[in-house]
Design a protein around this motif. Sequence first.
Motif, PDB file in Angstrom:
ATOM      1  N   SER A  43      25.149 -25.052 -42.079  1.00 42.94           N
ATOM      2  CA  SER A  43      24.561 -24.708 -40.782  1.00 42.94           C
ATOM      3  C   SER A  43      23.922 -23.323 -40.866  1.00 42.94           C
ATOM      4  O   SER A  43      24.268 -22.517 -41.733  1.00 42.94           O
ATOM      5  N   VAL A  60      22.962 -26.816 -36.032  1.00 45.59           N
ATOM      6  CA  VAL A  60      23.585 -27.835 -36.882  1.00 45.59           C
ATOM      7  C   VAL A  60      22.698 -29.064 -36.939  1.00 45.59           C
ATOM      8  O   VAL A  60      22.152 -29.499 -35.916  1.00 45.59           O
ATOM      9  N   HIS A  61      22.549 -29.627 -38.123  1.00 45.42           N
ATOM     10  CA  HIS A  61      21.930 -30.949 -38.287  1.00 45.42           C
ATOM     11  C   HIS A  61      22.636 -31.643 -39.439  1.00 45.42           C
ATOM     12  O   HIS A  61      22.966 -31.014 -40.445  1.00 45.42           O
ATOM     13  N   ASP A  65      24.226 -30.030 -42.927  1.00 46.83           N
ATOM     14  CA  ASP A  65      25.643 -29.671 -42.846  1.00 46.83           C
ATOM     15  C   ASP A  65      26.492 -30.717 -43.557  1.00 46.83           C
ATOM     16  O   ASP A  65      26.638 -31.851 -43.091  1.00 46.83           O
ATOM     17  N   ALA A  68      29.424 -32.091 -41.443  1.00 52.92           N
ATOM     18  CA  ALA A  68      28.994 -33.075 -40.452  1.00 52.92           C
ATOM     19  C   ALA A  68      28.786 -34.437 -41.103  1.00 52.92           C
ATOM     20  O   ALA A  68      29.157 -35.478 -40.543  1.00 52.92           O
ATOM     21  N   ASP A  73      29.343 -37.017 -38.191  1.00 52.66           N
ATOM     22  CA  ASP A  73      29.071 -36.362 -36.911  1.00 52.66           C
ATOM     23  C   ASP A  73      27.575 -36.358 -36.630  1.00 52.66           C
ATOM     24  O   ASP A  73      26.873 -35.376 -36.893  1.00 52.66           O
ATOM     25  N   CYS A  76      27.041 -34.171 -32.964  1.00 50.67           N
ATOM     26  CA  CYS A  76      27.589 -32.812 -32.895  1.00 50.67           C
ATOM     27  C   CYS A  76      28.738 -32.740 -31.895  1.00 50.67           C
ATOM     28  O   CYS A  76      28.564 -32.436 -30.713  1.00 50.67           O
ATOM     29  N   ARG A 103      20.978 -30.058 -27.675  1.00 51.42           N
ATOM     30  CA  ARG A 103      21.016 -31.118 -28.683  1.00 51.42           C
ATOM     31  C   ARG A 103      19.944 -32.153 -28.378  1.00 51.42           C
ATOM     32  O   ARG A 103      19.341 -32.164 -27.312  1.00 51.42           O
ATOM     33  N   ALA A 112      21.534 -30.035 -33.129  1.00 54.61           N
ATOM     34  CA  ALA A 112      22.311 -29.447 -32.029  1.00 54.61           C
ATOM     35  C   ALA A 112      22.461 -27.954 -32.276  1.00 54.61           C
ATOM     36  O   ALA A 112      22.304 -27.472 -33.399  1.00 54.61           O
ATOM     37  N   ALA A 254      34.575 -27.419 -34.495  1.00 52.47           N
ATOM     38  CA  ALA A 254      33.763 -28.448 -35.147  1.00 52.47           C
ATOM     39  C   ALA A 254      34.515 -29.751 -35.374  1.00 52.47           C
ATOM     40  O   ALA A 254      33.886 -30.785 -35.622  1.00 52.47           O
TER      41      ALA A 254
END
Length: 344
Positions: A43, A60-61, A65, A68, A73, A76, A103, A112, A254
């Motif tokens: 991130s 975050v994508h 990440d 994630a 995820d 997010c 997001r 997000a 997270a």
Amino acid sequence: MPSSTPTRALPVSPHPTAATIDELVAGATSRRPFRTADAKSGSRFERVEIGGERFVLKVVHVDDDCIARSLGDLTCRQVTVWSSGLLDALPPTVDHAVVGAARGFGRNRSGAALLMRDVGEHLVPEGDDPVPAEQHAAFVEHLADVSARFWGWRDDVGLLPPSVRWSFFGPGMLACERDRGWPHPVPVLAAQGWQDFARRAPADVAETVAAIRREPGLLVEALAATPWTFLHGDWKMGNLGSHPDGRTILLDCAYPGEGPACHDLGWYLATNRARLPEAKEGAIDRFRRALARRGVDVDGGWWDRQLGLCLLGTVVELGWEKALGDDEELGWWVDRAREGARWL
């Protein structure tokens, strides 16, 4: 959700989310990218100034990440837990610092962002030195505050499923990262660590851990007879700090979701090994006593089972990291995993 645990509804008010980062940081007079030694997932972070106040922006994508991706995820969850209002239900001893989120942008609208007050001056300093005993004690007490506040809570907003929680750095995630050409260094270390764990751990423990990594439901089912609560999921020093008034700063939610309180205790013990000013056994007893003072019946017959299974679960999540370390630390966790396996 364990059938023996009553569902607890909390009075929360949802928050709206912005549709773009520009909307989230509207009015910003300064935006500067930065990185910290503790940020390893992929991130990106910025320091932002709005109206003379300082904030931190986390973007975050799933494409960027690796954690994630590991936990599937796509929406997010750390935005979901804030937008649902659940973070506002944290006890007054805990500050999550989030003030806004966005997001629904980027590829597949999976991007997000979180906007947080800049509390950097109060965070635990980077390094491996033990934290002061008083600060550690407050962290454990405030973990008990969170657990007791949400005791019996059920996830009705779509956070991290229990079976996914214990697939952290599991075979599927590592295969995905390998197929992508290992774009981030941490999964590479995890893959090596699991090879070392299979070599260094006694055969019975290695086989038990490998079986749960393949099928986390084995552990979830065993824990289902114990009480559950809300889990932040990542009580590591990199996410923690202390306000001058004694409140604990708890950032980066997270991995939120429902689960056993001893999960977050085990994570705290494992990720902060070098920084604990007391033995792990002392911290475990401290947490148990803190729960009891908050009205949780720790003598109801569930404590030993949950603790044992959760420490086994910690090895399922982080055994790779312990296998990259010294014999004493690995040995402590191997013993806990063997003890926990008795409850399966």
